[in-house]
Scaffold this motif. Sequence first.
Motif, PDB file in Angstrom:
ATOM      1  N   ILE A   1       2.845   0.885   5.004  1.00 26.57           N
ATOM      2  CA  ILE A   1       2.281   1.890   4.099  1.00 26.57           C
ATOM      3  C   ILE A   1       3.406   2.840   3.723  1.00 26.57           C
ATOM      4  CG2 ILE A   1       0.572   3.705   3.754  1.00 26.57           C
ATOM      5  CD1 ILE A   1      -1.064   2.504   6.026  1.00 26.57           C
ATOM      6  N   ARG A   2       3.818   2.832   2.479  1.00 27.59           N
ATOM      7  CA  ARG A   2       4.847   3.755   2.023  1.00 27.59           C
ATOM      8  C   ARG A   2       4.215   5.121   1.782  1.00 27.59           C
ATOM      9  NH1 ARG A   2       9.525   2.541  -0.305  1.00 27.59           N
ATOM     10  NH2 ARG A   2       9.600   1.154   1.514  1.00 27.59           N
ATOM     11  N   VAL A   3       4.812   6.161   2.370  1.00 23.42           N
ATOM     12  CA  VAL A   3       4.288   7.522   2.262  1.00 23.42           C
ATOM     13  C   VAL A   3       5.296   8.358   1.485  1.00 23.42           C
ATOM     14  CG1 VAL A   3       3.356   9.493   3.502  1.00 23.42           C
ATOM     15  CG2 VAL A   3       3.185   7.207   4.508  1.00 23.42           C
ATOM     16  N   VAL A   4       4.888   8.833   0.322  1.00 24.69           N
ATOM     17  CA  VAL A   4       5.784   9.552  -0.573  1.00 24.69           C
ATOM     18  C   VAL A   4       5.488  11.051  -0.509  1.00 24.69           C
ATOM     19  CG1 VAL A   4       6.602   9.756  -2.952  1.00 24.69           C
ATOM     20  CG2 VAL A   4       5.770   7.538  -2.100  1.00 24.69           C
ATOM     21  N   GLU A   5       6.523  11.837  -0.306  1.00 26.03           N
ATOM     22  CA  GLU A   5       6.322  13.290  -0.326  1.00 26.03           C
ATOM     23  C   GLU A   5       6.075  13.751  -1.748  1.00 26.03           C
ATOM     24  OE1 GLU A   5       8.430  17.484   1.078  1.00 26.03           O
ATOM     25  OE2 GLU A   5       9.372  15.565   1.565  1.00 26.03           O
TER      26      GLU A   5
ATOM     27  N   MET B   1       0.841  -1.196   0.000  1.00 24.55           N
ATOM     28  CA  MET B   1       0.000   0.000   0.000  1.00 24.55           C
ATOM     29  C   MET B   1       0.874   1.243   0.000  1.00 24.55           C
ATOM     30  SD  MET B   1      -2.814   0.834   2.961  1.00 24.55           S
ATOM     31  CE  MET B   1      -3.707   2.388   3.057  1.00 24.55           C
ATOM     32  N   SER B   2       0.397   2.306  -0.634  1.00 25.49           N
ATOM     33  CA  SER B   2       1.150   3.560  -0.645  1.00 25.49           C
ATOM     34  C   SER B   2       0.197   4.739  -0.594  1.00 25.49           C
ATOM     35  CB  SER B   2       2.023   3.658  -1.901  1.00 25.49           C
ATOM     36  OG  SER B   2       1.209   3.714  -3.063  1.00 25.49           O
ATOM     37  N   THR B   3       0.732   5.886  -0.205  1.00 29.99           N
ATOM     38  CA  THR B   3      -0.041   7.111  -0.173  1.00 29.99           C
ATOM     39  C   THR B   3       0.935   8.277  -0.257  1.00 29.99           C
ATOM     40  OG1 THR B   3      -1.828   8.271   1.000  1.00 29.99           O
ATOM     41  CG2 THR B   3      -0.086   7.283   2.350  1.00 29.99           C
ATOM     42  N   VAL B   4       0.442   9.512  -0.079  1.00 26.86           N
ATOM     43  CA  VAL B   4       1.296  10.684  -0.261  1.00 26.86           C
ATOM     44  C   VAL B   4       1.129  11.679   0.883  1.00 26.86           C
ATOM     45  CG1 VAL B   4       1.518  10.576  -2.772  1.00 26.86           C
ATOM     46  CG2 VAL B   4      -0.487  11.653  -1.785  1.00 26.86           C
ATOM     47  N   LYS B   5       2.141  12.540   1.014  1.00 20.78           N
ATOM     48  CA  LYS B   5       2.117  13.575   2.035  1.00 20.78           C
ATOM     49  C   LYS B   5       2.690  14.860   1.451  1.00 20.78           C
ATOM     50  CE  LYS B   5       6.759  12.564   3.861  1.00 20.78           C
ATOM     51  NZ  LYS B   5       7.555  12.183   5.061  1.00 20.78           N
ATOM     52  N   THR B   6       2.418  15.966   2.129  1.00 23.50           N
ATOM     53  CA  THR B   6       2.999  17.248   1.749  1.00 23.50           C
ATOM     54  C   THR B   6       3.293  18.034   3.017  1.00 23.50           C
ATOM     55  OG1 THR B   6       2.704  19.181   0.303  1.00 23.50           O
ATOM     56  CG2 THR B   6       0.802  18.487   1.574  1.00 23.50           C
ATOM     57  N   VAL B   7       4.193  18.994   2.936  1.00 22.44           N
ATOM     58  CA  VAL B   7       4.663  19.676   4.146  1.00 22.44           C
ATOM     59  C   VAL B   7       3.599  20.578   4.759  1.00 22.44           C
ATOM     60  CG1 VAL B   7       7.082  19.616   3.435  1.00 22.44           C
ATOM     61  CG2 VAL B   7       5.662  21.583   2.820  1.00 22.44           C
ATOM     62  N   ILE B   8       3.678  20.710   6.076  1.00 24.21           N
ATOM     63  CA  ILE B   8       2.873  21.672   6.821  1.00 24.21           C
ATOM     64  C   ILE B   8       3.815  22.730   7.368  1.00 24.21           C
ATOM     65  CG2 ILE B   8       1.412  22.051   8.842  1.00 24.21           C
ATOM     66  CD1 ILE B   8       0.442  19.182   8.575  1.00 24.21           C
ATOM     67  N   ARG B   9       3.471  23.977   7.128  1.00 25.36           N
ATOM     68  CA  ARG B   9       4.329  25.073   7.581  1.00 25.36           C
ATOM     69  C   ARG B   9       3.591  26.065   8.480  1.00 25.36           C
ATOM     70  NH1 ARG B   9       9.081  25.045   4.560  1.00 25.36           N
ATOM     71  NH2 ARG B   9       8.991  23.824   2.639  1.00 25.36           N
ATOM     72  N   ASP B  10       2.360  25.770   8.880  1.00 24.74           N
ATOM     73  CA  ASP B  10       1.655  26.733   9.726  1.00 24.74           C
ATOM     74  C   ASP B  10       0.938  26.019  10.864  1.00 24.74           C
ATOM     75  OD1 ASP B  10      -1.504  26.609   9.006  1.00 24.74           O
ATOM     76  OD2 ASP B  10      -0.287  26.161   7.236  1.00 24.74           O
TER      77      ASP B  10
ATOM     78  N   ASN C   1      -9.161  18.286  11.104  1.00 27.32           N
ATOM     79  CA  ASN C   1      -9.544  17.854   9.759  1.00 27.32           C
ATOM     80  C   ASN C   1      -8.336  17.690   8.844  1.00 27.32           C
ATOM     81  OD1 ASN C   1     -12.391  17.836  10.224  1.00 27.32           O
ATOM     82  ND2 ASN C   1     -12.338  20.067  10.162  1.00 27.32           N
ATOM     83  N   VAL C   2      -7.177  18.139   9.294  1.00 25.08           N
ATOM     84  CA  VAL C   2      -5.926  17.934   8.569  1.00 25.08           C
ATOM     85  C   VAL C   2      -5.232  16.739   9.210  1.00 25.08           C
ATOM     86  CG1 VAL C   2      -3.666  18.896   7.969  1.00 25.08           C
ATOM     87  CG2 VAL C   2      -5.700  20.357   7.963  1.00 25.08           C
ATOM     88  N   VAL C   3      -5.155  15.636   8.482  1.00 26.44           N
ATOM     89  CA  VAL C   3      -4.541  14.421   9.024  1.00 26.44           C
ATOM     90  C   VAL C   3      -3.029  14.518   8.877  1.00 26.44           C
ATOM     91  CG1 VAL C   3      -4.382  11.915   8.829  1.00 26.44           C
ATOM     92  CG2 VAL C   3      -6.587  13.073   8.499  1.00 26.44           C
ATOM     93  N   LYS C   4      -2.337  14.273   9.982  1.00 28.44           N
ATOM     94  CA  LYS C   4      -0.882  14.332   9.982  1.00 28.44           C
ATOM     95  C   LYS C   4      -0.292  12.922   9.937  1.00 28.44           C
ATOM     96  CE  LYS C   4      -2.466  17.089  12.424  1.00 28.44           C
ATOM     97  NZ  LYS C   4      -3.744  17.866  12.437  1.00 28.44           N
ATOM     98  N   VAL C   5       0.932  12.823   9.410  1.00 28.76           N
ATOM     99  CA  VAL C   5       1.598  11.527   9.315  1.00 28.76           C
ATOM    100  C   VAL C   5       3.069  11.677   9.671  1.00 28.76           C
ATOM    101  CG1 VAL C   5       2.050  11.810   6.824  1.00 28.76           C
ATOM    102  CG2 VAL C   5       2.049   9.511   7.838  1.00 28.76           C
ATOM    103  N   VAL C   6       3.610  10.674  10.343  1.00 24.83           N
ATOM    104  CA  VAL C   6       5.047  10.576  10.573  1.00 24.83           C
ATOM    105  C   VAL C   6       5.519   9.239  10.023  1.00 24.83           C
ATOM    106  CG1 VAL C   6       5.227  12.127  12.547  1.00 24.83           C
ATOM    107  CG2 VAL C   6       4.613   9.736  12.929  1.00 24.83           C
ATOM    108  N   THR C   7       6.756   9.228   9.527  1.00 23.31           N
ATOM    109  CA  THR C   7       7.292   8.031   8.877  1.00 23.31           C
ATOM    110  C   THR C   7       8.652   7.657   9.464  1.00 23.31           C
ATOM    111  OG1 THR C   7       8.430   9.312   7.163  1.00 23.31           O
ATOM    112  CG2 THR C   7       6.155   8.669   6.702  1.00 23.31           C
ATOM    113  N   ASN C   8       9.094   6.450   9.153  1.00 22.74           N
ATOM    114  CA  ASN C   8      10.445   6.055   9.527  1.00 22.74           C
ATOM    115  C   ASN C   8      11.437   6.495   8.454  1.00 22.74           C
ATOM    116  OD1 ASN C   8      10.335   4.191   7.412  1.00 22.74           O
ATOM    117  ND2 ASN C   8       9.990   2.430   8.747  1.00 22.74           N
TER     118      ASN C   8
END
Length: 245
Positions: free
Chosen positions: A217-221, A124-133, A141-148
């Motif tokens: 779950i691989r999370v790709v920026e 399984m895979s999904t994506v993430k993008t940076v949060i700066r605020d 309502n903004v789901v956060k993710v941390v990865t290894n």
Amino acid sequence: MVSDVIAIIPARYESTRLPGKPLADIAGKPMIQHVYERAAAVRSIARVIVATDDARIQKTVQGFGGEAFMTGTQHVSGTDRIAEVARTLDAEILVNVQGDLPFLEAGMVDDAIGELRADDSLPMSTVKTVIRDAEAMNNPNVVKVVTNRDGDALYFSRSPLPYWRGVTDDGVMGYKHLGLYGYRRDFLLRFTELQPTPLELAEKLEQLRALEFGYRIRVVETVAGLGVEVDTPEDLERARRVAAS
């Protein structure tokens, strides 16, 4: 390398905040058509299917030349709905494209499935993008993710994640999870047979079920974006303004 990738768009008519959302008009087209055409334009996707239990959505999709699959009405999530379609398919990789993303960017889809195409061991895979605020970090309502270090998910949460103590050198406070998924077909069918888990129920985040059962779950920026996510009447008006600009 896998070349046969199918995108499935779960679409239901009923919505608490915006009934009939898939058929809402944006710049002269129903929203589901915008999403369908965006997905079909992704070069790595061979086929696009709308999964729905509503005859009005099916008729609309077929009317613009799209492919629609009528599912049962018992499904409690979009993932369950696409799994019903998946049982009739033989493609190895399936992409779950949400039906409320009229400005979906192709790059985000490619980012989501690239790791699956390259690594047969990933389920399984999904994506993430940076949060700066801080507002986004504290918005449930903004789901956060941390990865290894390998990019595999450690946890997803509606709470600030990780706990933020100050501005980093690059201004990155955390990462927002974007709800687009790539699945290996066999895993998707297995996943939907698993019982909901405590963390999943606590956070109301289905992907936590996979982590609790020990799946990666691989999370790709990604630098690509979802554009406007249409969940409310206000979102719909914003999408209409974007389409008209």
